[in-house]
Design an enzyme around this catalytic site. Structure first.
Site, mmCIF file in Angstrom:
data_model
loop_
_atom_site.group_PDB
_atom_site.id
_atom_site.type_symbol
_atom_site.label_atom_id
_atom_site.label_comp_id
_atom_site.label_asym_id
_atom_site.label_seq_id
_atom_site.Cartn_x
_atom_site.Cartn_y
_atom_site.Cartn_z
ATOM 1 N N CYS A 196 0.832 -1.217 0.000
ATOM 2 C CA CYS A 196 0.000 0.000 0.000
ATOM 3 C C CYS A 196 0.859 1.256 0.000
ATOM 4 C CB CYS A 196 -0.935 -0.018 1.220
ATOM 5 S SG CYS A 196 -1.981 1.442 1.336
ATOM 6 N N CYS B 9 -0.445 4.098 2.165
ATOM 7 C CA CYS B 9 -0.213 3.906 3.604
ATOM 8 C C CYS B 9 1.246 4.170 3.970
ATOM 9 C CB CYS B 9 -0.537 2.470 4.034
ATOM 10 S SG CYS B 9 -2.031 1.797 3.312
ATOM 11 N N ASP B 10 2.168 3.686 3.155
ATOM 12 C CA ASP B 10 3.565 3.627 3.597
ATOM 13 C C ASP B 10 4.524 4.542 2.828
ATOM 14 O OD1 ASP B 10 2.826 1.696 5.452
ATOM 15 O OD2 ASP B 10 3.093 0.048 4.036
#
Ligand code: NAP
Length: 312
Positions: free
Chosen positions: A138, A141-142
């Site tokens: 992701c 997300c990261d």
């Protein structure tokens, strides 16, 4: 209500943000509510080390902690949470019938399916070893953790293209590694990729091995045409080769699209009146915890309205 055939107004299948939010709204809406979360409740966020984009948390929250908070909140509000899987569903009559892995059966006035989707992985052991330590499924997300670093995205579809473009906000260089000599991504995205000086597309290659000690320090790529190896010194690799929705249980029972996602209308109703779906199991586009939570809320509100309607 007997132990062997318990009835609930609303049964929720799945324990990610969509499932727990649905349980919170269903229980607070006065419905007797059960949530079946599988043996390890929490969904995909259990694999996410730090979440910085879920509103309400000034400091990053660990995915597992966020899910445990949602679980406790659902329980406090009166939802029954079962750590077991639903193994079969019968939506052919009312009430709906569900059977759990333990063999116990349950009936429900309404059902909310929130079983999620899993990011596909390449599947090699070295990739699995570095998930959460440099290998991610992701970018949204990261990506933030790779400010000023060199990273690599694997895949050739719209997700890979969008991830590569998104990552240029942080990374100093983004390699997009695709197994063929042509991308699958839409033309518009391909144009954007080529116009971005931080992006280098590496065609005809697939990851062979991920390397590092505690954290990822590089990946070896194999040229699928010549077999030659190419080493990239990157600290982040984002796998963007598609998602698989967890819908095996519903094949032939709910309308699914060609990729296996549950088809819903704008009120999250499925093809069976009284069965709703929320979160990544029906979301082909956003796949974000906050979007799934919002969908769980909507599905519960619709399920409560449905129960009111069928009572009349
Ligand atoms: P996708 O379109 O299925 O693309 C997956 C990519 O991963 C393909 O390029 C595929 O290669 C590659 N791949 C699959 N398995 C692989 C493996 N084992 N090793 C190496 N590469 C592998 O998936 P997606 O990009 O996640 O998109 C899913 C759907 O969502 C699509 O319909 C897409 O249009 C849509 N989507 C839309 C947007 C948007 O509209 N902004 C954004 C994201 C996604 P091949 O090309 O060789 O098959």
């Amino acid at each position: 209500m007997t132990e062997q055939n318990a009835h609930f107004d609303i049964i929720i299948i799945g324990s990610g943000p969509a499932g727990f939010t649905a349980a919170i709204y269903a229980a607070r809406g006065g419905a007797s509510t059960a949530l079946f979360g599988g043996v390890a409740p929490g969904g995909q966020l259990l694999q996410t080390m730090e979440i910085e984009n879920y509103p309400g948390f000034v400091e990053p929250v660990v995915g597992a902690d966020l899910m445990m908070k949602m679980l406790s909140q659902a329980k406090r509000l009166g939802a029954a949470v079962f750590n077991e899987e639903i193994t079969s569903v019968d939506f052919s009559g009312r009430p709906f019938r569900l059977t759990a892995g333990s063999g116990k059966s349950y009936t429900a006035g309404a059902v909310i399916v929130a079983t999620g989707a899993q990011a596909r992985w390449l599947g090699m052991p070295s990739e699995q070893k570095f998930i959460g330590k440099g290998v991610s499924g992701c970018a949204t997300c990261d990506g933030f953790f790779f400010r000023g670093k060199e990273v690599c995205v694997v895949g050739g579809g719209d997700s890979a293209a969008e991830d590569a473009l998104f990552l240029t906000r942080f990374a100093s260089r983004v390699y997009l590694v695709h197994r063929r000599d042509a991308l699958r991504a839409t033309f518009r995205l391909q144009e954007k990729l080529r116009a971005n000086p931080k992006i280098e597309i590496i065609y005809d290659h697939t990851p062979e091995e991920f390397t590092g000690e505690a954290k990822l320090t590089g990946v070896s790529l194999k040229n699928v045409k010549t077999g030659a190896l190419l080493r990239l010194e990157v600290t982040g690799v984002f796998i963007a080769i598609g998602h698989t929705p967890a819908t095996k249980l519903f094949a032939g029972k709910l309308n699914l699209d060609d990729s296996g996602y549950i088809v819903t209308d704008s009120n999250l109703a499925t093809s069976v009146f009284g069965v709703f779906a929320a979160g990544d199991v029906m979301d082909t586009r956003y796949k974000q915890a906050i979007v799934a939570a919002g969908a769980g809320c909507k599905a519960s509100m619709e399920a409560l309205l449905y129960l009111e309607d069928v009572k009349k």
